[in-house]
Design an enzyme around this catalytic site. Sequence first.
Site, PDB file in Angstrom:
ATOM      1  N   ASP A 160      64.323 -37.306  47.799  1.00 30.31           N
ATOM      2  CA  ASP A 160      63.066 -38.061  47.808  1.00 30.31           C
ATOM      3  C   ASP A 160      62.621 -38.153  49.264  1.00 30.31           C
ATOM      4  O   ASP A 160      62.900 -39.124  49.957  1.00 30.31           O
ATOM      5  CB  ASP A 160      63.289 -39.443  47.211  1.00 30.31           C
ATOM      6  CG  ASP A 160      62.036 -40.302  47.251  1.00 30.31           C
ATOM      7  OD1 ASP A 160      60.949 -39.745  47.516  1.00 30.31           O
ATOM      8  OD2 ASP A 160      62.144 -41.516  47.035  1.00 30.31           O
ATOM      9  N   SER A 162      59.778 -37.304  52.610  1.00 34.66           N
ATOM     10  CA  SER A 162      58.387 -37.124  53.020  1.00 34.66           C
ATOM     11  C   SER A 162      58.120 -35.630  53.150  1.00 34.66           C
ATOM     12  O   SER A 162      58.994 -34.792  52.906  1.00 34.66           O
ATOM     13  CB  SER A 162      58.132 -37.852  54.345  1.00 34.66           C
ATOM     14  OG  SER A 162      59.054 -37.423  55.319  1.00 34.66           O
ATOM     15  N   ASP A 163      56.909 -35.256  53.543  1.00 25.66           N
ATOM     16  CA  ASP A 163      56.573 -33.847  53.732  1.00 25.66           C
ATOM     17  C   ASP A 163      57.364 -33.275  54.907  1.00 25.66           C
ATOM     18  O   ASP A 163      57.944 -34.027  55.697  1.00 25.66           O
ATOM     19  CB  ASP A 163      55.061 -33.699  53.959  1.00 25.66           C
ATOM     20  CG  ASP A 163      54.266 -33.922  52.683  1.00 25.66           C
ATOM     21  OD1 ASP A 163      54.875 -33.868  51.598  1.00 25.66           O
ATOM     22  OD2 ASP A 163      53.050 -34.157  52.768  1.00 25.66           O
TER      23      ASP A 163
END
Length: 299
Positions: A160, A162-163
């Site tokens: 999970d 972030s980019d």
Amino acid sequence: MDLIKDGWFTELCDVSAQGLSLKVDEVLFHEKSSFQDVLVFKTPFYGTILVLDGYIQCTSKDEFSYQENTAHVALFSHPNPKSVLVIGGGDGGVVREIAKHKGVEKIVLCEIDQMVIDVSRKYLPGMTVSLDDPRCLVNVGDGLEFMRNHSNEFDVIITDSSDPVGPAVELFQKPYYELIKMALKPEGILASQGLDVWTSLPRITAMMAFCREMFAVVDYCNYSIPSFMTGEIGILLCSKSPDTNFKNPCRVITDEEVEAMDLKYYNSDTHVGVFMHPQFVKKAIYGPNTTKKPGNGVS
């Protein structure tokens, strides 16, 4: 806070040369941790929003879409998940959804940034409720290092993240997936934040290509989440077992179970629906012949 001007926050996407702007009611928190810029603010429509390095991570209005699909598509594709590892996810939302599976005995959260956990506990308490579940161990540190020391231990591993900017860059590269494979049990499944097909299709196909070198089954699904730049996000799914068919869950839940688990997005229909791709996506991720045998990612 350069991203907030005249009462509006703007997330910028260099790839598509566009921005997503949201009206800001109140800035609740803004500091730089040892790893990234952490911002929390309130909006009139999306409620409370967590932003890392200028990118929206979740909003209190639509976070359930991301959390439920990221967790349940993978967990319901495994015949009997008992041990689950989450890399990233310090906001606690994915852990909350995993905890709804009564058969899960152990949940380990590896979040590198303590500030993300602390801020989420304070400003997004509805997401962090299961971090205190007795089955959950919160490990603040490098998820890659954790997996190096825990081989053949988990039924499901969920990234999970972030980019691919800042501390999350490594989580989109081949060595990271090699570590996941090592940490998974022989029938293990992984689910990773898979970007979106409108801005990142070449990266998605490249990731699927190197994953196919390592895993028996590789697939990709996507779903809607309006607060993200293109209104959708995807999940890259891999399994060490050739018997896995992500489109056909091992366990199909009833409407009564959906209600009992307090699910707002996921049900037996959406599990199938998130794999229904437009033609340009099918051709890119599965190749020109999009009708393949079950288990190869296409049915």
